[in-house]
Structure formats: C-alpha cells, structure tokens
Design an enzyme around this catalytic site. Sequence first.
Site, mmCIF file in Angstrom:
data_model
loop_
_atom_site.group_PDB
_atom_site.id
_atom_site.type_symbol
_atom_site.label_atom_id
_atom_site.label_comp_id
_atom_site.label_asym_id
_atom_site.label_seq_id
_atom_site.Cartn_x
_atom_site.Cartn_y
_atom_site.Cartn_z
ATOM 1 C CG ASN A 143 -0.458 -0.274 2.510
ATOM 2 O OD1 ASN A 143 0.536 -0.989 2.654
ATOM 3 N ND2 ASN A 143 -1.063 0.295 3.535
ATOM 4 C CD GLU B 82 -1.428 4.594 4.484
ATOM 5 O OE1 GLU B 82 -0.940 5.423 5.284
ATOM 6 O OE2 GLU B 82 -2.116 3.618 4.840
ATOM 7 C CB CYS C 126 -5.351 -1.246 -1.837
ATOM 8 S SG CYS C 126 -6.681 -0.546 -0.863
ATOM 9 C CD GLU D 248 -5.354 -5.911 -1.457
ATOM 10 O OE1 GLU D 248 -4.805 -4.790 -1.319
ATOM 11 O OE2 GLU D 248 -6.118 -6.394 -0.607
ATOM 12 C CB CYS E 179 -10.790 -2.783 0.441
ATOM 13 S SG CYS E 179 -10.224 -2.000 -1.083
ATOM 14 C CB CYS F 78 -8.750 -4.517 -3.802
ATOM 15 S SG CYS F 78 -7.555 -3.214 -3.400
HETATM 16 N N1 THU Z 1 -5.372 -1.434 2.311
HETATM 17 C C1 THU Z 1 -4.826 -2.254 1.361
HETATM 18 O O1 THU Z 1 -3.674 -2.056 0.938
HETATM 19 N N2 THU Z 1 -5.586 -3.269 0.894
HETATM 20 C C2 THU Z 1 -6.846 -3.545 1.293
HETATM 21 O O2 THU Z 1 -7.499 -4.414 0.719
HETATM 22 C C3 THU Z 1 -7.417 -2.832 2.435
HETATM 23 C C4 THU Z 1 -6.703 -1.605 2.843
HETATM 24 C C5 THU Z 1 -4.566 -0.306 2.799
HETATM 25 C C6 THU Z 1 -5.085 1.048 2.366
HETATM 26 C C7 THU Z 1 -4.499 1.939 3.430
HETATM 27 O O3 THU Z 1 -3.180 2.272 3.053
HETATM 28 C C8 THU Z 1 -4.445 1.042 4.668
HETATM 29 O O4 THU Z 1 -4.546 -0.285 4.204
HETATM 30 C C9 THU Z 1 -5.529 1.305 5.689
HETATM 31 O O5 THU Z 1 -6.772 1.245 5.105
#
Ligand code: THU
Length: 161
Positions: free
Chosen positions: A62, A64, A73, A75, A112, A115
Amino acid sequence: MFYKQIKSKVQVFNSIGELEPKDAELIHKALAARLDAHSPYSDFQVGAAVRLANNDIIIGNNQENSSYPAGLCAERVALFYASAVYPEEPVKTLAVSAAPKGQTNLQPVPPCGSCRQVIAEFEHKFKMPIKIYFMGNSGSIMAVNSIECLLPLAFNKSFLR
Ligand code: THU
C-alpha cells in the site's frame, strides 16, 4: 418469483506449511512486500504478490499519501504494475498479507471492495479465475478460487454494451 442462492466457498489453511510450495512462495513474497509499504498515516502495512501465467511474480504494497484519497491499496499496486508490464499475461494467483505495523495479526485480512472490483476486471479480461490467498502476518490463511466468492454479481464490461 424465486430466490437464487449464491454460495461462497472459503478454504482455511492452518499455516503456510499446508500450502503447495508455489503458493507458499507467493504468500512469502506478500509477507516480505508488506514490510516496504508506505503507510505513515494508517500504520497499517499490506503486501501483495501476483503470480502470472508465465510464472513471473509481481509484488505491491500500500502506497499512502498526505492527500489521503490519492493513496492506493497493495492489491491494486501489484495488479496495475503487472498489467503495465505484462498486459497480455493472465493473472493466476494473488496473495495478500496485512497487519498493523509492528504487530502480529493472526486474522486473515480480505481485499477491500475497490480491490475486489479490480480483481474482477482481471478475471473478466482473461476469462480465467484468480485464486486469492489472504492472511494477517502469521497463522492461518484463507483462500478462494475466484473473486466471485468475494464479489458475487459483479459489475463488468459486458453490461456496458
Ligand atoms: N489497504 C490495502 O492495501 N488493501 C486492502 O485491501 C485494504 C486496505 C490499505 C489502504 C491503506 O493504506 C491502509 O490499508 C488502511 O486502510
């Protein structure tokens, strides 16, 4: 009227040791990729690894941003990277590991909603199911044989025309 029942089957493995060697390798790549996440805002680290039909493995984590919605994310980082480098190579398997930084998470973390939609796009593009493994960063692993198990009745390109 009638009801249509939609069933999902989720496999549960007690540990990585129960996986086939190729899938264990993929989840290990996701575990390692997680540690390089750029997640200073949530402190939640997610790693992903994609195996393509040509057996190449592409990783993601991920990413940010100080402008929160600009982040992405793990994925989707992995899938978009794979598609950018190998646009014609089907995605066979996706592995995901997620946990708060510096903590042990025994609970498998599923992808999520956004994704899931992107994973569905790749299944639809290649007309091939994608096996998805997801875990915390220790303990049990869950797996589904297709995104259909996590996102039934998915929207796809076929509805656009
Ligand atoms: N996140 C992912 O990388 N994948 C997911 O399927 C769920 C959430 C990340 C996004 C953000 O950087 C952190 O997790 C908190 O939501």
